[in-house]
Design a protein around this motif. Structure first.
Motif, PDB file in Angstrom:
ATOM      1  N   TYR A 129       5.413   0.880  -4.457  1.00 27.59           N
ATOM      2  CA  TYR A 129       4.976  -0.392  -3.885  1.00 27.59           C
ATOM      3  C   TYR A 129       4.678  -0.241  -2.396  1.00 27.59           C
ATOM      4  O   TYR A 129       3.634  -0.696  -1.902  1.00 27.59           O
ATOM      5  N   LEU A 130       5.569   0.398  -1.666  1.00 24.92           N
ATOM      6  CA  LEU A 130       5.365   0.616  -0.232  1.00 24.92           C
ATOM      7  C   LEU A 130       4.171   1.540   0.010  1.00 24.92           C
ATOM      8  O   LEU A 130       3.401   1.336   0.966  1.00 24.92           O
ATOM      9  N   PHE A 131       4.018   2.545  -0.824  1.00 29.43           N
ATOM     10  CA  PHE A 131       2.894   3.468  -0.709  1.00 29.43           C
ATOM     11  C   PHE A 131       1.572   2.709  -0.810  1.00 29.43           C
ATOM     12  O   PHE A 131       0.652   2.925  -0.006  1.00 29.43           O
ATOM     13  N   ILE A 132       1.476   1.795  -1.769  1.00 31.31           N
ATOM     14  CA  ILE A 132       0.243   1.037  -1.997  1.00 31.31           C
ATOM     15  C   ILE A 132       0.021  -0.001  -0.908  1.00 31.31           C
ATOM     16  O   ILE A 132      -1.078  -0.112  -0.337  1.00 31.31           O
ATOM     17  N   TYR A 133       1.064  -0.754  -0.589  1.00 37.35           N
ATOM     18  CA  TYR A 133       0.891  -1.891   0.313  1.00 37.35           C
ATOM     19  C   TYR A 133       0.666  -1.489   1.761  1.00 37.35           C
ATOM     20  O   TYR A 133       0.235  -2.310   2.567  1.00 37.35           O
ATOM     21  N   ALA A 134       0.917  -0.254   2.090  1.00 36.31           N
ATOM     22  CA  ALA A 134       0.685   0.190   3.458  1.00 36.31           C
ATOM     23  C   ALA A 134      -0.791   0.187   3.814  1.00 36.31           C
ATOM     24  O   ALA A 134      -1.143   0.130   5.001  1.00 36.31           O
ATOM     25  N   PHE A 135      -1.691   0.218   2.797  1.00 32.54           N
ATOM     26  CA  PHE A 135      -3.109   0.354   3.150  1.00 32.54           C
ATOM     27  C   PHE A 135      -4.086  -0.373   2.240  1.00 32.54           C
ATOM     28  O   PHE A 135      -5.267  -0.505   2.595  1.00 32.54           O
ATOM     29  N   HIS A 136      -3.678  -0.887   1.063  1.00 34.34           N
ATOM     30  CA  HIS A 136      -4.707  -1.338   0.121  1.00 34.34           C
ATOM     31  C   HIS A 136      -5.446  -2.586   0.591  1.00 34.34           C
ATOM     32  O   HIS A 136      -6.680  -2.662   0.474  1.00 34.34           O
ATOM     33  N   MET A 137      -4.757  -3.573   1.167  1.00 35.75           N
ATOM     34  CA  MET A 137      -5.476  -4.746   1.667  1.00 35.75           C
ATOM     35  C   MET A 137      -6.205  -4.460   2.982  1.00 35.75           C
ATOM     36  O   MET A 137      -7.320  -4.958   3.192  1.00 35.75           O
ATOM     37  N   PRO A 138      -5.642  -3.656   3.887  1.00 37.48           N
ATOM     38  CA  PRO A 138      -6.450  -3.226   5.029  1.00 37.48           C
ATOM     39  C   PRO A 138      -7.747  -2.531   4.604  1.00 37.48           C
ATOM     40  O   PRO A 138      -8.798  -2.730   5.215  1.00 37.48           O
ATOM     41  N   ALA A 139      -7.681  -1.733   3.542  1.00 38.93           N
ATOM     42  CA  ALA A 139      -8.900  -1.072   3.060  1.00 38.93           C
ATOM     43  C   ALA A 139      -9.912  -2.094   2.575  1.00 38.93           C
ATOM     44  O   ALA A 139     -11.126  -1.961   2.820  1.00 38.93           O
ATOM     45  N   PHE A 140      -9.459  -3.132   1.890  1.00 39.70           N
ATOM     46  CA  PHE A 140     -10.363  -4.193   1.458  1.00 39.70           C
ATOM     47  C   PHE A 140     -11.002  -4.892   2.652  1.00 39.70           C
ATOM     48  O   PHE A 140     -12.199  -5.205   2.643  1.00 39.70           O
ATOM     49  N   ALA A 141     -10.208  -5.154   3.669  1.00 38.01           N
ATOM     50  CA  ALA A 141     -10.742  -5.811   4.859  1.00 38.01           C
ATOM     51  C   ALA A 141     -11.780  -4.920   5.546  1.00 38.01           C
ATOM     52  O   ALA A 141     -12.791  -5.421   6.060  1.00 38.01           O
ATOM     53  N   ILE A 142     -11.558  -3.622   5.558  1.00 35.74           N
ATOM     54  CA  ILE A 142     -12.527  -2.697   6.142  1.00 35.74           C
ATOM     55  C   ILE A 142     -13.840  -2.755   5.373  1.00 35.74           C
ATOM     56  O   ILE A 142     -14.934  -2.792   5.964  1.00 35.74           O
ATOM     57  N   ILE A 143     -13.763  -2.765   4.043  1.00 32.77           N
ATOM     58  CA  ILE A 143     -14.970  -2.858   3.220  1.00 32.77           C
ATOM     59  C   ILE A 143     -15.725  -4.147   3.530  1.00 32.77           C
ATOM     60  O   ILE A 143     -16.953  -4.149   3.704  1.00 32.77           O
ATOM     61  N   SER A 144     -15.006  -5.248   3.613  1.00 32.69           N
ATOM     62  CA  SER A 144     -15.641  -6.540   3.897  1.00 32.69           C
ATOM     63  C   SER A 144     -16.313  -6.532   5.257  1.00 32.69           C
ATOM     64  O   SER A 144     -17.426  -7.027   5.419  1.00 32.69           O
ATOM     65  N   GLY A 145     -15.632  -5.969   6.255  1.00 31.62           N
ATOM     66  CA  GLY A 145     -16.206  -5.918   7.591  1.00 31.62           C
ATOM     67  C   GLY A 145     -17.441  -5.044   7.654  1.00 31.62           C
ATOM     68  O   GLY A 145     -18.397  -5.357   8.379  1.00 31.62           O
ATOM     69  N   TYR A 146     -17.457  -3.967   6.896  1.00 29.70           N
ATOM     70  CA  TYR A 146     -18.597  -3.057   6.909  1.00 29.70           C
ATOM     71  C   TYR A 146     -19.884  -3.758   6.481  1.00 29.70           C
ATOM     72  O   TYR A 146     -20.969  -3.468   6.985  1.00 29.70           O
ATOM     73  N   PHE A 147     -19.777  -4.694   5.543  1.00 27.49           N
ATOM     74  CA  PHE A 147     -20.949  -5.381   5.020  1.00 27.49           C
ATOM     75  C   PHE A 147     -21.187  -6.732   5.678  1.00 27.49           C
ATOM     76  O   PHE A 147     -21.908  -7.573   5.130  1.00 27.49           O
ATOM     77  N   SER A 148     -20.600  -6.967   6.840  1.00 29.50           N
ATOM     78  CA  SER A 148     -20.725  -8.256   7.512  1.00 29.50           C
ATOM     79  C   SER A 148     -21.643  -8.159   8.722  1.00 29.50           C
ATOM     80  O   SER A 148     -21.671  -7.142   9.417  1.00 29.50           O
ATOM     81  N   LYS A 149     -22.383  -9.231   8.956  1.00 34.76           N
ATOM     82  CA  LYS A 149     -23.269  -9.315  10.106  1.00 34.76           C
ATOM     83  C   LYS A 149     -22.587 -10.096  11.224  1.00 34.76           C
ATOM     84  O   LYS A 149     -21.957 -11.116  10.974  1.00 34.76           O
TER      85      LYS A 149
END
Length: 364
Positions: free
Chosen positions: A53-73
């Motif tokens: 759980y700690l392994f996953i939660y350390a980065f999975h939502m930050p990674a989603f936010a990075i993806i969202s930001g990459y495709f944002s104007k």
């Protein structure tokens, strides 16, 4: 958790040709979300479950936010873009909140319908809306990434900024969204897409990073349980609410931000760059994200995942079942059935769009 979309709102989508790397990353990230939610109840009694759980939660939502930001104007949105933010983010949010209210009423007798307090996974939809609202203003500043980090650290010192409309959590993970936008501006991903000789070197380094992080978790698991480290990865509660009222508590969040960036970089470097068997599933991450909680809810509330069932076999079974849930919910038939709920298009609701192609009116 479009990035929820996890794909970003379509208003923010820039490329006309989809990049398999991003679809692969979306699906793998949303699968980690399902696994994390699936094993959550086991973490109370199983150190191995807590470690995963700690392994996953350390980065999975930050990674989603990075993806969202990459495709944002960063520029001011057009009328069509604003309409799509409503249809891709806000309308699904209120629809799913209403459905959750009915589920809670029939399952628990709860009658508290409060859209200002997002149910379970829905916080990320509101966070996406907040990101889109903030980005054009941040883009006007020098060092927008630094300001986002300062905001994330600073918000933890205020107890009155809470989970209402996901505000505390949105500000907490804002640096990752801004980082994603800056990555596109810097051309980092484009260079990675064309890299050849150095690919396996970076991937080997990524494996080393993940192995090191897992070793740190396992070797200190009792400490992480004692200090409730998992709650820090939510970027939600204030430092006071987390039991750390010292002035340097913000330094802990800064360290976790740096950790999340490193782990996210390792994650993206390991994601396949070519079209694979999961690429098409990566185009349905919104469906997986919003629907998987209804699959897991009965299992979580039944009490089957605690005490004597908190074994390694149960943990492995839940991980495999969670992967299966993600695959099933990304199937085309699911999109066909739930399309009007997840991606509503109420044309009757909107005024006609302005005709941007018409010549400007002459001044009298």
């Amino acid at each position: 958790m479009t990035g929820v979309s996890l794909s970003p709102p379509r208003a923010a989508r820039v490329p006309s040709v989809r990049m398999p790397h991003w679809d692969n990353a979306r699906f793998l990230a949303v699968t980690l979300v399902v696994i994390g939610h699936g094993i959550q109840r086991l973490t109370y009694d199983s150190n191995y479950a807590l470690a995963l759980y700690l392994f996953i939660y350390a980065f999975h939502m930050p990674a989603f936010a990075i993806i969202s930001g990459y495709f944002s104007k960063p520029g001011p949105p057009s009328a069509l873009q604003m309409r799509r933010v409503l249809t891709d983010i806000l309308l699904p949010y209120f629809i799913m909140e209403a459905i959750w209210a009915l589920v809670k009423f029939f399952a628990e007798g709860e009658t508290d319908l409060n859209p200002s307090k997002p149910s379970w996974t829905l916080w990320f939809l509101l966070a996406l809306g907040i990101f889109r609202l903030i980005l054009p203003y941040l883009a006007l500043l020098r060092w927008p990434l630094a300001w986002a980090v300062i905001g994330s650290i600073g918000v933890g010192y205020f107890d009155n900024v809470d989970s209402t409309f996901s505000l505390s959590r949105a500000i907490g993970i804002l640096p990752f969204f801004v980082l994603g936008w800056k990555l596109r501006e810097w051309g980092v991903i484009e260079r990675w897409q064309t890299a050849t000789r150095s690919v396996w070197l970076y991937r080997g380094l990524a494996v080393t990073v993940f192995a090191g992080w897992l070793a740190i978790i396992l070797s200190n698991i009792d400490l992480w349980r004692t200090i409730d480290l998992r709650f820090w990865f939510f970027y939600d509660d204030s430092y006071q609410g987390l039991g750390e009222s010292q002035w340097f508590a913000g330094g802990v969040r800064l360290g976790l931000i740096v950790l999340a960036v490193i782990l996210s970089a390792a994650f993206f470097s390991l994601v396949p760059r070519r079209h694979t068997w999961i690429t098409d599933a990566g185009q349905a991450t919104m469906y997986v994200y919003l629907l998987h909680s209804f699959v897991l809810y009965p299992l979580r509330e039944s009490g089957l995942l605690q005490d004597e069932r908190a074994s390694a076999m149960w943990l492995l079974s839940l991980v495999l079942a969670s992967i299966g849930v993600a695959l099933v919910l990304s199937a085309p038939i699911v999109k066909k059935i739930f399309h009007h709920i997840i991606e509503p298009k109420p044309r009757w609701f909107f005024a006609p769009l302005p005709d941007d192609s018409a010549p400007p009116a002459k001044k009298p």
